[in-house]
Enzyme design. Sequence first.
Site, mmCIF file in Angstrom:
data_model
loop_
_atom_site.group_PDB
_atom_site.id
_atom_site.type_symbol
_atom_site.label_atom_id
_atom_site.label_comp_id
_atom_site.label_asym_id
_atom_site.label_seq_id
_atom_site.Cartn_x
_atom_site.Cartn_y
_atom_site.Cartn_z
ATOM 1 N N ASN A 23 0.446 41.544 5.829
ATOM 2 C CA ASN A 23 -0.651 41.974 6.692
ATOM 3 C C ASN A 23 -1.252 40.809 7.482
ATOM 4 O O ASN A 23 -1.788 41.006 8.568
ATOM 5 C CB ASN A 23 -1.727 42.700 5.878
ATOM 6 C CG ASN A 23 -1.230 44.053 5.373
ATOM 7 O OD1 ASN A 23 -0.228 44.566 5.861
ATOM 8 N ND2 ASN A 23 -1.901 44.630 4.397
ATOM 9 N N ASP A 121 3.784 54.077 8.070
ATOM 10 C CA ASP A 121 3.746 54.852 6.828
ATOM 11 C C ASP A 121 3.249 56.271 7.026
ATOM 12 O O ASP A 121 2.380 56.523 7.856
ATOM 13 C CB ASP A 121 2.777 54.191 5.839
ATOM 14 C CG ASP A 121 3.426 53.052 5.103
ATOM 15 O OD1 ASP A 121 4.660 53.042 5.044
ATOM 16 O OD2 ASP A 121 2.692 52.201 4.598
ATOM 17 N N MET A 341 -9.513 55.999 1.050
ATOM 18 C CA MET A 341 -9.272 55.662 2.453
ATOM 19 C C MET A 341 -8.108 56.415 3.112
ATOM 20 O O MET A 341 -8.058 56.539 4.318
ATOM 21 C CB MET A 341 -9.092 54.148 2.590
ATOM 22 C CG MET A 341 -10.415 53.423 2.306
ATOM 23 S SD MET A 341 -10.258 51.655 2.042
ATOM 24 C CE MET A 341 -10.152 51.054 3.720
#
Length: 441
Positions: A23, A121, A341
């Site tokens: 990331n 994803d 989330m």
Amino acid sequence: MNAFEIYGGKPLKGEIVPQGAKNEALQIISAVLLTEEKMTISNIPDIKDVNKLIDLLIALGVDVNRVNGDTYEFEAKNINIDYFQSEEFKKKGGSLRGSIMIVGPLLARFGKAAIPKPGGDKIGRRRLDTHFLGFEKLGAKFVYDAENHFFNVDATQLKGTYILLDEASVTGTANIVMAAVLAKGVTTIYNAACEPYLQQLCKMLNRMGANISGIGSNLLTIEGVEKLGGTSHRMLPDMIEIGSFIGLAAMTGSEITIKDVCFQELGIIPSVFSRLGIKFELKGDDIFIPAQENYEIDTFIDGSILTISDAPWPGFTPDLLSIVLVTAIQAKGNVLIHQKMFESRLFFVDKLIDMGAQIILCDPHRATVIGLNKQNKLRGIEMTSPDIRAGVSLLIAALSAQGKSVIYNIEQIERGYQHIEDRLKALGADIRRIEAQPAGH
């Protein structure tokens, strides 16, 4: 189609080095577009998402030189802005979620950018609104071409402003920061993400000549500068990998040393695994996990069932909830996993239940795990990886299970974990890559 064939149920042993942070890489590599000077970046993970982004930069005109395995030099002198309108860009950009990260630097330096609607994803909706609302506040105008799923952004004159983000999005914050460093005047970003990876980006930008203060807090102040220069940067180890290896050691009863973890940057992660009853020692900057017969989940002080949920940093990262869920299967005790989330991230638990796990899926966001306390081993099955993190969770389950497991769609795993089968083999795992199709295909 590639698949992993795994014979599980045996303890592993040895040392493993976490890769550079995926990331962080997507942000840092995009930032090379902010300067025409040379940038040297090391500890870059050799994974599909990162390699695709590097390919995209090469297609845009960036000179890229691979110095060695994990170190690259980038020089973004001759950028071809017209490349945006090509069919090749629509294809390349659309296949990579991280391609959104090039928009901020391109707006800052060239005043325009374009982006296909990115892929990635299947873990629920991941909005890009935060990015675009931030760019609009800075003075950008964008047009969404619904027919071609394409965003065109024009920003001939970015001006600093006050921005209150609608969510503390890591990629959104990073993108807006990269757009703001060359904008005229002062930009203030409130409710900014403050993950270590974002801190790394801001520190690197400051070394390039940017003027960013408030790093590590949720209030960033950016004074725009005329231009940025080159620098060198080393990426942090991937905290998601580190958490995955802690879970793997516990589930398989293995003695594993995770090397060079940058422990001070792991935040709450080690203590969450401690609450599952996993013991470890810090030796220098290595985490040593001894082989444990069993591990017992903590309860809250009043004796009620432990809940582990995700939250923006410095809370617990959503990327490790799948790993925590799997690790809890063989713990003693119960835990409620609350994935706040993303709404589709827990749907892989049906595979774990097929393997013999005791899990109640309460709703798309919550699952209760009733620990087996290693009384019963999971059994190997055939399964398909739905996303990166679930894929590795299923891999950990398979390595702890009795008998043979086959995991299909391993391309998803390889988007986030470099050379994973070789690194697991080095610990003694019985895993091999095979050509196979799931039944019914």
